[in-house]
Write a protein that holds these residues in place. Structure first.
Motif, short mmCIF file in Angstrom:
data_model
loop_
_atom_site.label_atom_id
_atom_site.label_comp_id
_atom_site.label_asym_id
_atom_site.label_seq_id
_atom_site.Cartn_x
_atom_site.Cartn_y
_atom_site.Cartn_z
N ALA A 150 36.96 -1.24 -1.01
CA ALA A 150 36.61 -2.59 -0.58
C ALA A 150 36.10 -2.61 0.86
O ALA A 150 35.25 -3.44 1.21
CB ALA A 150 37.83 -3.51 -0.72
N LEU A 151 36.58 -1.71 1.68
CA LEU A 151 36.19 -1.65 3.09
C LEU A 151 34.94 -0.81 3.32
O LEU A 151 34.51 -0.65 4.46
CB LEU A 151 37.34 -1.09 3.92
N ASP A 152 34.36 -0.27 2.25
CA ASP A 152 33.14 0.54 2.35
C ASP A 152 33.36 1.75 3.26
O ASP A 152 32.51 2.11 4.09
CB ASP A 152 31.98 -0.30 2.86
N ALA A 153 34.51 2.39 3.09
CA ALA A 153 34.88 3.53 3.95
C ALA A 153 34.14 4.80 3.53
O ALA A 153 33.53 4.88 2.46
CB ALA A 153 36.38 3.76 3.87
N GLU A 154 34.20 5.79 4.41
CA GLU A 154 33.68 7.13 4.14
C GLU A 154 34.77 8.14 4.42
O GLU A 154 35.70 7.87 5.19
CB GLU A 154 32.48 7.45 5.02
N VAL A 155 34.67 9.30 3.80
CA VAL A 155 35.57 10.39 4.13
C VAL A 155 34.75 11.57 4.64
O VAL A 155 33.61 11.78 4.21
CB VAL A 155 36.43 10.84 2.93
N VAL A 156 35.31 12.30 5.57
CA VAL A 156 34.70 13.52 6.07
C VAL A 156 35.45 14.70 5.46
O VAL A 156 36.69 14.72 5.45
CB VAL A 156 34.76 13.60 7.61
N VAL A 157 34.72 15.64 4.90
CA VAL A 157 35.33 16.81 4.27
C VAL A 157 34.75 18.07 4.91
O VAL A 157 33.61 18.08 5.38
CB VAL A 157 35.10 16.83 2.74
N THR A 158 35.57 19.11 4.93
CA THR A 158 35.17 20.38 5.51
C THR A 158 35.35 21.49 4.48
O THR A 158 36.39 21.59 3.83
CB THR A 158 36.01 20.71 6.76
N GLY A 159 34.31 22.32 4.34
CA GLY A 159 34.35 23.44 3.42
C GLY A 159 33.67 24.65 4.01
O GLY A 159 33.31 24.66 5.20
#
Length: 282
Positions: free
Chosen positions: A130-139
């Motif tokens: 609902a908040l239009d969030a993003e996640v940062v991922v590391t690989g």
């Protein structure tokens, strides 16, 4: 019950954690363990290696960068629930977190862990959508950013690779009203259905709305029919009731041992109505 045998590693850095995951395709990330360990006890998950990232300092920061609230993946849910920064920047998160399990669960569970677990009845998954969030991922190939709208693909399945670690959640800070409600058999139980609402009102008319339902299918999801019933209307009792009806009528929830489809539709209708009533008084 006891889990099947597994190996345990607590790396000293995020890079070490990624290398451990890349070297073992059956390895799993462990943060708070409030979802993964019960699944292991019931033999629903059988990782060969648990890579514990819960104490990595780079995953435990909580800060604001201009108009973005940044929550480290290993920030405890209780920490986020009670943090003044979260309450002031994104009050919807605080409202959603109060419904997550019990106090003891939130004390151990992490914000990033809940999103990575991708439970279709998870309050944080709904609020982040609902908040239009993003996640940062590391690989192994470095960092990348994934919109939460593209993160959840199926029950307990995300678009992340097995060798990637969710490292932080980025939530836009925007002026809006919010509401959150769910229907569950008891406090702390998984919701039969629930709703998260983010609404912008200009001169008493709804100009933008994001409604998200959870507990109604394989993933949390937007409720476009309900959004359409609200957009362009004054935020009052009649359009709120119409939006709640539209959400329920357009939903085809599962039939399982916890509730039949009619019960879940009724729970969703009530949740949307209550969440929007909070918005009208915000």
């Amino acid at each position: 019950m006891k889990p099947p045998p597994f190996r345990y590693a607590r790396p000293d850095s995020l890079g070490d954690a990624v290398r451990l995951l890349a070297a073992d395709e059956d390895a799993k990330v462990l943060a708070g363990g409030q979802s993964l360990l019960p699944m292991m006890n019931f033999r629903l998950a059988r990782p060969s290696l648990l890579v514990d990232v819960g104490r990595l300092p780079e995953l435990s920061e909580l800060r604001r960068e201009d108009d973005v609230l940044v929550i480290g993946a290993a920030v405890r849910q209780r920490t986020a629930e009670t943090a003044p920064l979260v309450r002031e920047s994104c009050p919807l998160l605080g409202r959603a977190l109060r419904h997550v399990g019990h106090h003891q669960v939130r004390t151990r569970g992490t914000v990033g862990g809940s999103l990575a677990h991708a439970d279709p009845a998870a309050e944080l998954c709904a609020a982040a959508t609902a908040l239009d969030a993003e996640v940062v991922v590391t690989g192994p190939s470095g960092r990348r950013t994934v919109p939460v709208a593209e993160l959840f693909v199926a029950p307990y399945q995300t678009s992340l690779s097995a060798d990637e670690v969710l490292t932080e959640v980025r939530v836009p800070v925007r002026p809006a009203r919010c509401g959150f409600a769910e229907v569950s058999p008891r406090a702390g139980d998984f919701a039969l259905a629930g709703a998260a609402a983010v609404v912008r009102v200009d001169e008493r008319e709804v100009t933008d709305v994001r409604l998200v339902g959870f507990g109604i299918g394989g993933t949390v999801r937007r409720l476009p029919e309900a959004e359409g019933a609200l957009r362009g209307t004054p935020l009052s009792r009649t359009p709120v009731a119409a939006a709640a009806d539209a959400a329920a009528d357009a939903t085809s929830p599962p039939d399982d041992l916890h509730a039949d489809p009619a019960t879940r539709r009724a729970a969703l209708r009530a949740s949307v109505q209550r969440a929007l009533e909070q918005v009208t008084h915000d």
